[in-house]
Design a protein around this motif. Structure first.
Motif, short mmCIF file in Angstrom:
data_model
loop_
_atom_site.label_atom_id
_atom_site.label_comp_id
_atom_site.label_asym_id
_atom_site.label_seq_id
_atom_site.Cartn_x
_atom_site.Cartn_y
_atom_site.Cartn_z
N VAL A 163 0.85 -1.19 0.00
CA VAL A 163 0.00 0.00 0.00
C VAL A 163 0.89 1.24 0.00
N THR A 164 0.56 2.18 -0.87
CA THR A 164 1.33 3.42 -0.92
C THR A 164 0.51 4.57 -0.36
N LYS A 166 9.97 -3.99 -5.13
CA LYS A 166 8.78 -4.81 -5.45
C LYS A 166 9.15 -6.29 -5.46
N ARG A 167 10.29 -6.61 -6.09
CA ARG A 167 10.72 -8.01 -6.19
C ARG A 167 10.92 -8.61 -4.80
N ILE A 168 11.64 -7.86 -3.95
CA ILE A 168 11.94 -8.36 -2.62
C ILE A 168 10.66 -8.49 -1.80
N THR A 213 3.80 -7.49 4.36
CA THR A 213 2.85 -6.39 4.23
C THR A 213 3.63 -5.08 4.30
N THR A 214 3.42 -4.21 3.31
CA THR A 214 4.29 -3.05 3.18
C THR A 214 3.50 -1.77 3.02
N SER A 240 3.45 2.75 -10.17
CA SER A 240 4.16 1.57 -10.66
C SER A 240 4.34 0.51 -9.59
N MET A 241 4.29 0.85 -8.31
CA MET A 241 4.66 -0.12 -7.29
C MET A 241 3.50 -0.72 -6.52
N SER A 242 2.38 -0.01 -6.43
CA SER A 242 1.41 -0.35 -5.40
C SER A 242 0.35 -1.35 -5.83
N ASP A 243 -0.14 -2.12 -4.86
CA ASP A 243 -1.39 -2.85 -5.03
C ASP A 243 -2.53 -1.87 -4.84
#
Lengths: 282, 354
Positions: B33-34, B178-180, B187-188, B200-203
């Motif tokens: 989540v961003t 993202k890969r890591i 959960t991030t 580009s990164m978030s769910d």
């Protein structure tokens, strides 16, 4: 003259040297020349030989004085650290008001002439002073001798030199990024382990600076140990004074001074290799 | 939706200033989540409340149903990567990564082995012996990430970690993080003010503004179906046109564009005030009107060339419009000329007025 200055102005790389010249001249005349004189005296008085050094380095009296000097300097440094570190920590971590108050007390003490502070201790610790008076008042029949002991001279030297320690440690503590501490907390550190693994190592440069400064200044301290210390536990500077003033033994005094200088330079050299001398003043 | 992290009515006041007002959010296990928003919007304050460095004035934070509000930061088991990485300068990379394990009383040999494994995972094989000052910004970032993950935290918080990196390195690190994160399934929560990074990164993206959550949705929803005018304006480039609904089936009228067809995503009724969103890249530029599209005539003021694409800024009546065209298409038009701009009804999204 005007032409010379004009020519100098065209070579701007000379200007820094020109500006430096008065100071360099001053140091040369009033420091380097007398120092060289002392060095020469140490091998020429009373005749040309290394006998003075031999006597200083082998004589038990002199060895004892050197040992006593190092011991006192070590004790003073340790005591300054034990007093200074918590004070610096308090200054850095308390409210602005409290911090200012401590800073004010430390700097006021620092700016007062150390001769004044030395005499103040004589009054405080003397046989008719308030400390003894208090001890009598609470019922001590025989009061301990406070003045003219290792205790009184060490105490006064700690008082005089502690500001160097405090300011050095404080300046390093101030620069610690609080995010580093937060980061350590988020990683599970707290209390003493946070202090031991993170805070203490981060303040180590301040501790090293403070200790070197206090130790080096203490090695050559003259007035306070002479006025407050025990005559039986003389320090090297006091002994140099006695040699010259009482015995007119200029050669012996000079040899001792040169050895003291060599030791001091050696300590600074070690510090320089480890940390860099330019960091010594924060 | 089963929630893993729950933020429950969190309000934060600094004196008279309300930094956060009744923030509710629930995050699934393993989700990325961003928190996106301008500076001072409350995103970092929320992060600090989750981490335990700030205390909420009201409200609660729960992980797996258990309140963590009373726990000190060191008891929360949350990994954090700070903006400036906050590596310990007196410890090597491996010692930095070992530190959280050391605090959990894990023996040095086993702990350092695990630290090395973690450093390999972040692409720093064999660099464990170096001190932070001997590492580049990107490498320090990786060490900080390894250190925040090595103790298997229940949550990973990233506080604008890419801000200090240059553009190329930043893109590389986005992919790496993202890969890591996927590999470990942690959960991030990622805080940024960079919207392309968030995209580009978030769910899921949570857009903050003035201490409130404006919208919490997938990146595509945030971009194509923004809940508010603020979200539409903050995320991506936009043409925002005030309009009034004429037909609940999907007609709105604006002063500059006239009647404009759109496909309503939410039910609307005639007379409602809305803001029409038309993304610049959904608009086509042509000499003549194109059939099957909404066409209007535009006077071109400025063309900004970006190489692969150009931004054409012009006027339709009083309304300024921005059009993105691919590099090849811009040659048909010059500054100061009139041209035709057109779009499809499905490219228009009606944002309800607040």
């Amino acid at each position: 003259m005007g032409a010379t200055i004009a020519r100098l102005a065209q070579r701007p790389n000379l200007w820094p040297w020109l500006l430096l010249a008065p100071l360099a001249l001053y140091l040369a005349i009033f420091f380097l020349v007398p120092l060289a004189d002392v060095a020469i005296m140490s091998v020429t008085e009373p005749k040309l030989s290394l006998a003075n050094y031999e006597r200083v380095l082998t004589g038990t009296l002199y060895q004892r004085v050197f040992f006593n000097t190092f011991l006192t300097a070590g004790l003073v440094t340790l005591a300054c650290l034990l007093v200074g570190y918590p004070l610096a920590y308090l200054m850095n971590h308390s409210s602005q008001r409290t911090a200012m108050l401590i800073l004010l007390l430390v700097t006021m003490s620092f700016w007062t002439s150390f001769l004044v502070r030395t005499y103040a201790w004589m009054v405080l610790l003397g046989n008719n002073g308030p400390v003894i008076g208090l001890l009598r008042a609470v019922g001590f029949e025989t009061t301990p001798q406070l003045l003219f002991t290792r205790f009184s001279s060490t105490l006064a030297m700690v008082h005089i030199l502690a500001p160097y320690m405090i300011m050095n440690i404080y300046s390093v503590m101030r620069k610690i990024d609080p995010v580093l501490i937060r980061s350590a907390e988020s990683l599970g550190a707290r209390g003493f382990s946070l202090f031991r693994h993170i805070y203490l190592p981060l303040t180590a440069p301040g501790i090293a600076n403070g200790c070197v400064l206090v130790f080096v200044i203490c090695l050559g301290f003259y007035v306070t140990p002479v006025l407050l210390g025990s005559p039986r536990e003389q320090m090297i500077a006091g002994l140099i004074g006695t040699q010259i003033e009482e015995f007119l033994a200029f050669g012996m005094g000079s040899a001792m001074a040169m050895i003291l200088l060599a030791v001091t330079l050696a300590i600074l050299a070690i510090y320089h290799r480890r940390f860099g001398l330019d960091k010594l003043w924060g | 939706m089963t929630s893993y992290l729950q933020i429950d009515g969190v309000t934060k006041k600094f004196g008279d200033f309300t930094a956060l007002e009744k923030v509710d959010l629930s995050v699934r296990k393993g989700e990325f989540v961003t928190f996106l928003g301008p500076s001072g919007s409350g995103k970092t304050t929320t992060l600090m409340i989750i981490a335990g460095f700030e205390k909420a004035t009201h409200g609660d934070v729960l992980i797996e149903g258990r309140s963590i509000s009373r726990l000190a930061p060191h008891e929360r088991n949350i990994g954090i990567v700070f903006q400036n990485y906050a590596l310990f300068p007196h410890k090597t990379a491996a010692e930095n990564v070992y530190f959280p394990l050391q605090m959990r009383s894990i023996a040095r040999s086993a702990g350092l082995r695990k630290a090395q494994e973690m450093l390999s995972l972040v692409g720093l094989e064999g660099m464990g012996g170096r001190y932070p000052k001997e590492l580049s910004g990107g490498q320090q970032q990786r060490v900080a990430l390894a250190r925040a993950l090595v103790f298997e935290p229940s949550l990973l918080l990233l506080d604008e970690p890419l801000g200090a990196l240059d553009k190329n390195l930043r893109e590389q690190m986005q992919i790496e993080i993202k890969r890591i994160q996927r590999t470990l399934g942690v959960t991030t929560i990622f805080v940024t003010h960079d919207q392309s990074e968030a995209m580009s990164m978030s769910d899921r993206i949570v857009v903050f503004e003035k201490g409130r959550i404006e919208q919490a949705a997938t990146p595509l929803d945030i971009y194509h179906r923004p809940a508010t005018r603020f979200v539409a304006g903050f995320v991506g480039e936009s043409n925002l046109v005030p309009a009034e609904i004429k037909d609940a089936g999907g007609v709105a009228e604006s002063a500059a564009l006239g009647a404009c067809d759109f496909e309503p995503a939410e039910p609307v009724s005639p007379g409602d005030n809305v803001t029409l969103l038309i993304r610049p890249e959904h608009i086509r530029l042509s000499r003549k009107p194109i059939e099957g599209r909404k066409n209007v005539s535009m006077h071109v003021d400025t063309i900004v060339n970006y190489g692969d694409n150009s931004l054409v800024i012009g006027r339709v009546g009083d309304l300024q419009m921005r059009v993105r065209v691919l590099g090849a298409d811009v040659v048909i038009i010059k500054e100061g000329e009139d041209c035709c701009v057109s779009w499809l009804p499905e490219s228009v999204y009606a944002i309800p007025a607040a």
